[in-house]
Design an enzyme around this catalytic site. Structure first.
Site, short mmCIF file in Angstrom:
data_model
loop_
_atom_site.label_atom_id
_atom_site.label_comp_id
_atom_site.label_asym_id
_atom_site.label_seq_id
_atom_site.Cartn_x
_atom_site.Cartn_y
_atom_site.Cartn_z
N LYS A 244 -34.95 -3.44 67.61
CA LYS A 244 -34.56 -4.18 68.81
C LYS A 244 -33.55 -3.34 69.59
O LYS A 244 -32.71 -2.66 68.97
CB LYS A 244 -33.95 -5.53 68.38
CG LYS A 244 -33.54 -6.44 69.53
CD LYS A 244 -33.02 -7.78 68.99
CE LYS A 244 -32.57 -8.71 70.11
NZ LYS A 244 -32.15 -10.04 69.63
N SER B 108 -34.03 -14.21 71.51
CA SER B 108 -33.99 -13.00 72.32
C SER B 108 -34.76 -11.83 71.71
O SER B 108 -35.03 -10.86 72.41
CB SER B 108 -32.54 -12.58 72.54
OG SER B 108 -31.95 -12.24 71.29
N SER C 91 -32.33 -16.28 67.52
CA SER C 91 -33.10 -15.22 68.18
C SER C 91 -34.08 -14.45 67.31
O SER C 91 -34.84 -13.64 67.83
CB SER C 91 -32.16 -14.23 68.84
OG SER C 91 -31.79 -14.72 70.09
N1 GLN Z 1 -31.09 -18.72 72.40
C1 GLN Z 1 -29.77 -18.60 71.90
C2 GLN Z 1 -28.84 -18.17 73.01
O1 GLN Z 1 -29.31 -17.90 74.06
C3 GLN Z 1 -29.71 -17.67 70.76
C4 GLN Z 1 -29.62 -16.25 71.12
C5 GLN Z 1 -29.49 -15.35 69.93
O2 GLN Z 1 -29.67 -15.79 68.80
N2 GLN Z 1 -29.17 -14.10 70.19
O3 GLN Z 1 -27.66 -18.09 72.83
#
Ligand code: GLN
Length: 480
Positions: free
Chosen positions: A78, A153, A177
């Site tokens: 990532k 994400s 994410s």
């Molecule tokens: N969707 C969550 C957020 O936007 C989790 C994001 C993540 O785990 N990096 O904060």
């Protein structure tokens, strides 16, 4: 010969039996990435030369008889993880020209284990989002339906594994994410306990919640990746020095299910979960009703804490110490303002503003301090539940993959995507999302949640579930 959709173990067999070399596998993988990159947009950088050089080294190592489980196997990282000498952008304009001066610890460990990194995967800007639509490289498309999001994400990593481009990718999970995109893309997403995988060299979002982990097709591949990645790192002050013996966690038998919390699930998702639970029951697991009393306030708690930490972490991007510098001429304060206004996207700015607000004098006690207290209550809820069960089951997400731009109007609607994942994140527990069925053409995921450092139990149940079901073997058909 195409090696699309091969697992790590299948690649291992090919390599060990000399039916293919790592250079061949890597070339095939690079070709697949080129073929699908426009369609799915899951890669933001392809490290062709570097990958082929690593593959050559792996072939040499194998010829010399020094082979580990990952030697010669193509994977991707990532774009939140630093890869020395390569751009690490976090899919933000702010870091568009940042080239990492060193490897993240997990990147280094996977490379030492012989894995061949073929490139970097797309993600939501600074890992903030649940749809992969906030990326400066444009949205990723879900391989199961190109009009839908892959989740976020770590959407690029999930889509790359779902499309069979690479067997494994790294991901990061702050509030869901890894698990949410795994669920949307029909792959296995694993977030180990907080502190098990080093955060060194991973661009920070919310430091007390950031968990590096993986996206693979199966739980047994997640285990192989974890073994190579995890372990104490002196460069991360929150890296755990020692982990309790895994022996006591080996054999989960009693599984808790907090049914009360999931009464509003769409029937297509709840019927997948019901079937999965029945299948487990039929193979000898005991299912026990439990409760997580403070579950309902977890989303609000998570957004207070994660935004507060993000506003602090992202203050370093001022155009001087780090990040994009505006061309705008003026005083130094103006330069900060313009650099940050130009470099960050809308969602990131929203989080910084929220975080700055909840930390400001007069609001700190009402929001930040309160959220910290609730975080403790949620953690205690899980601790109590684990006195009577070995693992906890839960849906991974409240919906299946939604349409691109569908959540544009109201950001809080997107935040509700996280309701089943953030309580686990706030508690720092190990958790895996495994495919457990389909709602129409779209995959559905189930979360397996363990007690602190109970990764062995989580992996054992993931493997057991995948030995009695075949959801993880389903493949999307991409237009060629
Ligand atoms: N969707 C969550 C957020 O936007 C989790 C994001 C993540 O785990 N990096 O904060």
């Amino acid at each position: 010969m195409s090696y699309q959709f091969h697992t790590i173990e299948e690649f291992r067999d090919l390599l060990d039996s000399r039916q293919a070399s790592s250079v061949e596998l890597t070339k095939d993988c690079l070709q697949r990435i080129r073929n699908t990159s426009e369609l799915v947009n899951c890669f933001v950088a392809v490290h062709e030369e570097r990958a082929l050089a690593a593959a050559q080294r792996a072939d040499q190592d194998m010829a010399n008889g020094t082979t580990g489980p990952l030697t010669g196997i193509p994977i991707a990282h990532k774009d939140v993880f630093c890869v020395e000498g390569e751009a690490t952008t976090c899919c933000s304009k702010m870091l568009a020209s940042f080239v990492a001066p060193y490897n993240a610890t997990i990147v280094e460990r996977l490379s030492q284990a012989g894995a061949v990194c073929v490139g970097k995967t797309n993600m939501d800007e600074f890992a903030m989002g649940s749809s992969n639509e906030t990326s400066s490289f444009g949205p990723v498309k879900n391989p199961w339906n190109l009009e839908r999001v892959p989740g976020g994400s770590s959407g690029g990593s999930a889509a790359a594994v779902a499309a069979g481009l690479v067997p494994a990718c790294t991901g990061s999970d702050t509030g869901g994410s890894i698990r949410q995109p795994a669920s949307f893309c029909g792959v296995t997403g694993f977030k180990p306990s907080y502190g098990l995988n080093s955060r060194f060299g991973m661009v920070a979002f919310a430091s007390s919640l950031d968990h590096p982990g993986t996206l693979t097709r199966t739980a047994s591949e997640a285990e192989i990746m974890l073994k190579a990645m995890s372990g104490h790192d002196k460069n991360d002050s929150t890296s755990v020095a020692s982990v309790p013996s895994q022996a006591e966690f080996q054999q989960p038998r009693v599984l808790g299910y907090p049914a009360r919390l999931f009464s509003n699930l769409p029937s297509a998702i709840s019927s997948c979960l019901d079937t999965a639970i029945r299948t487990l029951e039929e193979s000898g697991y005991r299912i026990v009703e439990i409760d997580i009393p403070h579950f309902d306030v977890a989303v609000a708690t998570y957004y207070v804490i994660s935004c507060a930490e993000a506003s602090t972490n992202l203050s370093r991007y001022d155009g001087i110490r780090y990040g994009h510098r505006s061309e705008h001429r003026g005083g130094v304060t103006e330069m900060f303002e313009h650099s940050r206004s130009e470099g960050f996207g809308t969602e990131v700015k929203r989080r910084i503003l929220t975080g700055t607000f909840v930390l400001s004098v007069g609001y700190f006690d009402a929001y930040y301090l309160k959220a910290q207290k609730i975080r403790r209550l949620i953690r205690d809820d899980y601790r109590k539940a684990f006195e009577s069960v070995d693992l906890i089951l839960s849906p991974s997400t409240p919906t299946t993959a939604f349409g691109l731009e569908q959540m544009d109007r109201d950001p809080t609607e997107m935040y509700r995507q996280d309701e089943f994942t953030v309580p686990v994140s706030l508690s720092g527990l190990p958790s895996m999302s495994v495919p457990c069925g389909f709602a129409g053409e779209l995959p559905v995921g189930m979360q397996l949640i363990g007690p602190h450092f109970g990764e062995a139990s989580v992996i054992a149940l993931g493997k057991a579930f995948q030995s009695i079901t075949d959801w993880h073997t389903k493949r999307p058909i991409l237009p060629s």
